[in-house]
Motif scaffolding. Structure first.
Motif, PDB file in Angstrom:
ATOM      1  N   ARG A  37      18.567  61.287  83.758  1.00 14.09           N
ATOM      2  CA  ARG A  37      17.528  61.082  84.767  1.00 14.09           C
ATOM      3  C   ARG A  37      16.332  60.313  84.206  1.00 14.09           C
ATOM      4  NH1 ARG A  37      20.349  65.468  86.070  1.00 14.09           N
ATOM      5  NH2 ARG A  37      20.669  66.009  88.244  1.00 14.09           N
ATOM      6  N   LEU A  38      16.095  60.444  82.911  1.00  9.00           N
ATOM      7  CA  LEU A  38      14.954  59.768  82.293  1.00  9.00           C
ATOM      8  C   LEU A  38      15.247  58.316  81.926  1.00  9.00           C
ATOM      9  CD1 LEU A  38      13.728  62.542  79.820  1.00  9.00           C
ATOM     10  CD2 LEU A  38      12.545  61.739  81.883  1.00  9.00           C
ATOM     11  N   ALA A  39      16.492  58.008  81.640  1.00  7.43           N
ATOM     12  CA  ALA A  39      16.860  56.675  81.134  1.00  7.43           C
ATOM     13  C   ALA A  39      16.580  55.603  82.176  1.00  7.43           C
ATOM     14  CB  ALA A  39      18.325  56.654  80.735  1.00  7.43           C
ATOM     15  N   LYS A  40      15.847  54.595  81.769  1.00  5.96           N
ATOM     16  CA  LYS A  40      15.521  53.473  82.655  1.00  5.96           C
ATOM     17  C   LYS A  40      16.140  52.165  82.170  1.00  5.96           C
ATOM     18  CE  LYS A  40      12.954  56.115  85.201  1.00  5.96           C
ATOM     19  NZ  LYS A  40      13.804  57.119  85.767  1.00  5.96           N
ATOM     20  N   THR A  41      16.129  51.957  80.864  1.00  2.84           N
ATOM     21  CA  THR A  41      16.628  50.696  80.318  1.00  2.84           C
ATOM     22  C   THR A  41      18.100  50.821  79.950  1.00  2.84           C
ATOM     23  OG1 THR A  41      16.143  51.219  78.005  1.00  2.84           O
ATOM     24  CG2 THR A  41      14.324  50.258  79.320  1.00  2.84           C
ATOM     25  N   GLU A  42      18.758  49.699  79.776  1.00  4.00           N
ATOM     26  CA  GLU A  42      20.159  49.721  79.336  1.00  4.00           C
ATOM     27  C   GLU A  42      20.296  50.407  77.990  1.00  4.00           C
ATOM     28  OE1 GLU A  42      22.534  46.207  79.436  1.00  4.00           O
ATOM     29  OE2 GLU A  42      22.133  45.864  81.556  1.00  4.00           O
ATOM     30  N   ASP A  43      19.370  50.144  77.079  1.00  2.00           N
ATOM     31  CA  ASP A  43      19.442  50.774  75.758  1.00  2.00           C
ATOM     32  C   ASP A  43      19.335  52.293  75.865  1.00  2.00           C
ATOM     33  OD1 ASP A  43      19.767  48.507  74.040  1.00  2.00           O
ATOM     34  OD2 ASP A  43      17.669  47.994  74.412  1.00  2.00           O
ATOM     35  N   GLN A  44      18.447  52.789  76.701  1.00  2.00           N
ATOM     36  CA  GLN A  44      18.306  54.227  76.877  1.00  2.00           C
ATOM     37  C   GLN A  44      19.558  54.821  77.510  1.00  2.00           C
ATOM     38  OE1 GLN A  44      14.687  54.368  79.161  1.00  2.00           O
ATOM     39  NE2 GLN A  44      13.394  54.102  77.359  1.00  2.00           N
ATOM     40  N   LYS A  45      20.106  54.149  78.492  1.00  2.00           N
ATOM     41  CA  LYS A  45      21.334  54.627  79.138  1.00  2.00           C
ATOM     42  C   LYS A  45      22.483  54.643  78.136  1.00  2.00           C
ATOM     43  CE  LYS A  45      19.875  53.185  83.698  1.00  2.00           C
ATOM     44  NZ  LYS A  45      20.062  52.259  84.814  1.00  2.00           N
ATOM     45  N   ARG A  46      22.553  53.635  77.281  1.00  2.00           N
ATOM     46  CA  ARG A  46      23.605  53.616  76.256  1.00  2.00           C
ATOM     47  C   ARG A  46      23.496  54.807  75.320  1.00  2.00           C
ATOM     48  NH1 ARG A  46      22.323  47.730  75.197  1.00  2.00           N
ATOM     49  NH2 ARG A  46      23.643  46.622  76.681  1.00  2.00           N
ATOM     50  N   LEU A  47      22.277  55.159  74.934  1.00  2.00           N
ATOM     51  CA  LEU A  47      22.084  56.304  74.039  1.00  2.00           C
ATOM     52  C   LEU A  47      22.636  57.588  74.667  1.00  2.00           C
ATOM     53  CD1 LEU A  47      18.461  55.603  72.741  1.00  2.00           C
ATOM     54  CD2 LEU A  47      20.590  55.329  71.471  1.00  2.00           C
ATOM     55  N   ILE A  48      22.379  57.777  75.952  1.00  2.00           N
ATOM     56  CA  ILE A  48      22.847  58.988  76.628  1.00  2.00           C
ATOM     57  C   ILE A  48      24.352  58.953  76.813  1.00  2.00           C
ATOM     58  CG2 ILE A  48      22.695  60.350  78.755  1.00  2.00           C
ATOM     59  CD1 ILE A  48      20.238  60.514  76.768  1.00  2.00           C
TER      60      ILE A  48
END
Length: 171
Positions: A37-48
């Protein structure tokens, strides 16, 4: 069997996080719920998504431990992504979205592990990450991999999907 999260760049085995298989599943689940729910960027989404791929139902019990330098950090966005990961941990500690789990995690076991994980992340420096981990992980992904298809989420849990499906549904 158990799973171990390390940070070899710290050279301090006392900081290794050792968890039972079930606790590892819960640990990943609460991070995935918060981070999706917090991830906004592609990099953040990749981490999750990468964390969600630590799925013992797919990989086998006791096989999903990792060194935090192996997380697919992007050196260009490392500081922002590190802050994002720490915020994700704080949200997990604040029980954000736990109602989606269908069970109540044992806070006495889980919270110390989340706090230890936060300590490892805090101590991680840009020089410690392995940029080749991100490159290899992306190269190994298939065309139908969710990271190549707009980062879909589970309709029920709102968790980012992996090649295995929803981490929460599977556990």
């Amino acid at each position: 069997m158990s799973n171990i999260i390390t940070c070899k760049s710290l050279y301090d085995t006392d900081k290794d996080i050792v968890m039972s298989n079930r606790l590892t599943d819960v640990f990943i689940n609460v991070l995935v719920l918060a981070g999706s729910r917090l991830a906004k960027t592609e990099d953040q989404k990749r981490l999750i998504v990468w964390l969600a791929e630590k799925d013992q139902a797919a990989d086998g019990e006791g096989t999903v431990g990792f060194d935090i330098s192996e997380i697919p950090w992007n050196s260009d966005t490392f500081e922002k992504d590190k802050a994002f990961m720490l915020k994700t941990i704080r949200h997990a500690l604040n029980k954000k979205h736990w109602e989606k789990l269908g069970y109540e995690p044992n806070e006495k076991l889980l919270f110390p592990k989340l706090e230890e994980f936060a300590e490892l992340i805090e101590e991680l420096e840009a020089d410690d990450i392995k940029q080749e981990e991100l490159i290899q992980w992306l190269e190994d992904s298939e065309n139908d991999d969710p990271i190549n298809n707009g980062f879909p989420v589970c309709p029920e849990h709102k968790a980012l999907l992996t090649v295995y499906g929803c981490q929460i549904c599977r556990n």
